[in-house]
Design an enzyme around this catalytic site. Structure first.
Site, PDB file in Angstrom:
ATOM      1  N   HIS A 173       0.820  -1.228   0.000  1.00  0.00           N
ATOM      2  CA  HIS A 173       0.000   0.000   0.000  1.00  0.00           C
ATOM      3  C   HIS A 173       0.851   1.274   0.000  1.00  0.00           C
ATOM      4  O   HIS A 173       0.317   2.361  -0.206  1.00  0.00           O
ATOM      5  CB  HIS A 173      -0.914   0.049   1.234  1.00  0.00           C
TER       6      HIS A 173
ATOM      7  N   ASP B 288      -2.467 -10.554  -2.230  1.00  0.00           N
ATOM      8  CA  ASP B 288      -3.062 -10.044  -0.991  1.00  0.00           C
ATOM      9  C   ASP B 288      -4.533  -9.700  -1.300  1.00  0.00           C
ATOM     10  O   ASP B 288      -4.852  -9.280  -2.421  1.00  0.00           O
ATOM     11  CB  ASP B 288      -2.315  -8.799  -0.528  1.00  0.00           C
TER      12      ASP B 288
ATOM     13  N   HIS C 214      -6.255  -7.294  -0.403  1.00  0.00           N
ATOM     14  CA  HIS C 214      -6.433  -5.867  -0.665  1.00  0.00           C
ATOM     15  C   HIS C 214      -5.678  -5.473  -1.937  1.00  0.00           C
ATOM     16  O   HIS C 214      -4.609  -6.025  -2.215  1.00  0.00           O
ATOM     17  CB  HIS C 214      -5.905  -5.043   0.518  1.00  0.00           C
TER      18      HIS C 214
ATOM     19  N   ASP D  78      -4.525 -12.791   3.559  1.00  0.00           N
ATOM     20  CA  ASP D  78      -5.772 -12.308   4.155  1.00  0.00           C
ATOM     21  C   ASP D  78      -7.001 -12.604   3.302  1.00  0.00           C
ATOM     22  O   ASP D  78      -8.105 -12.176   3.643  1.00  0.00           O
ATOM     23  CB  ASP D  78      -5.680 -10.805   4.490  1.00  0.00           C
TER      24      ASP D  78
HETATM   25 ZN    ZN Z   1      -4.108  -7.151   2.802  1.00  0.00          ZN
END
Ligand code: ZN
Length: 338
Positions: free
Chosen positions: A124, A161, A163, A248
């Site tokens: 991120h 991931d 996200h 995740d």
């Molecule tokens: Zn994540």
């Protein structure tokens, strides 16, 4: 199978986030599991600090100085959910340094596979902004080093991931030297990564976003990997494959709503390993998210085992997500039109 490296460093435990899902116990849980499994044949290597030049190939010096100052002053918040403590700057340098060391070992063919179990995570982090538990964008730092100094011409970054890796997406958005492919849940934090975000200029078509709805599991994730990611990767023919490996999307993870199991991570890994072998590229994994400690530890172990000697997974039937993605990306990747 060639040499496999596991990169870690005690500083990962000194990045103190307080009462936070991205916590030092993640690393402790992973290593307890690997210890039981005799480290799965991986050779343990201490991740060095990244040199400043490697970090500044992605992040402006002023931002790096800022993170250092926050740590020197005892800590603070980079954003609402991104904490830096006194130990965080050093941990972040080692986390980035592990990526660099792994890429050096992979590009020199000193190792065939590497897994970096370091924190803070990175995908991120934008050039001038830490966010989403991430300080420095480790995978971007590793990819840049491979391109600038280690002879790589094309790097595939696969981000699984749950996200979207907005930082990595943006850093390479105008580049064809890095093919960024992300599988992620949508809607979910950080809200980016629509299938129509595909790069710009020379980079057009080299950002491949593959969002999946909440509740997606084995069929959706494996289907997209086998019928979209692998054919595109084959066409791209990278010199290095790096995986932003978050865990995740596991069914037990508290921060998202996907349904993968540790066996599914082994199957994803075997698929990526098959691609890497096909294009003769070495394969590196960098830990991103994964917040249920048991799920994280068993999924990392399953991934490391499959990266070392995983058999090809059974073919999944392409569903509607695959059909939509192939139709969208065929304009840049002709093999998908077949
Ligand atoms: Zn994540």
């Amino acid at each position: 199978m060639g040499r496999a490296l596991y990169l870690h460093h005690p500083s990962s435990l000194e990045h103190d986030t307080g009462d936070h899902p991205e916590r030092p116990e993640r690393i402790t849980a992973i290593e307890r599991e690997l210890e039981v499994r005799d480290w799965l044949g991986y050779e343990r290597v201490q991740a060095p600090r990244a040199d400043r030049a490697a970090v500044e190939a992605v992040h402006p010096a002023g931002y790096v100085d800022g993170v250092e100052r926050i740590s020197e002053s005892g800590g603070g918040m980079l954003d609402m959910d991104t904490v830096a403590s006194a130990g965080s700057f050093d941990a972040a340098l080692h986390s980035a340094g592990g990526a660099v060391r792994a890429v050096e070992a992979l590009m020199s063919r000193d190792a065939e596979v590497a897994f970096c179990a370091l924190r803070p995570p990175g995908h991120h982090a934008e050039p001038a902004r830490g966010m989403g538990f991430c300080l420095f964008n480790n995978v971007a730092i590793g990819a840049r080093r491979a391109l600038a100094a280690l002879g790589a011409r094309r790097v595939l970054v696969l981000d699984w991931d749950v996200h979207h890796g907005n930082g990595t997406n943006d850093i390479f958005y105008d580049s064809d030297e890095v093919l960024y492919v992300s599988l992620h849940q949508s809607p979910l934090y950080p809200g980016t990564g629509a299938i129509t975000e595909n790069g710009t200029g020379r980079g057009e078509g080299y950002t491949v976003n593959l969002p999946v709805p909440p509740g997606s599991g084995h069929d959706e994730w494996l289907g997209l990997l086998q019928h979209v990611v692998v054919p595109i990767g084959r066409e791209y023919d990278p010199d290095l494959v790096l995986v932003s490996a978050g865990f995740d999307a596991h069914r037990d993870d508290p921060l998202a709503n996907c349904l993968l199991t540790e066996e599914d991570y082994a199957a994803l890994t075997a698929g990526v390993r098959g691609l890497a072998a096909e294009v003769s590229a070495p394969l590196g994994f960098l830990l991103e998210g994964g917040y249920d400690l048991r799920a994280l530890a068993s999924s990392v172990a399953a991934t490391m085992a499959a990266a070392h000697d995983g058999a090809a997974p059974a073919e999944v039937d392409p569903g509607p997500l695959v059909a939509h993605a192939r139709a969208h990306y065929a304009r840049w990747w002709p093999s998908l039109a077949a």
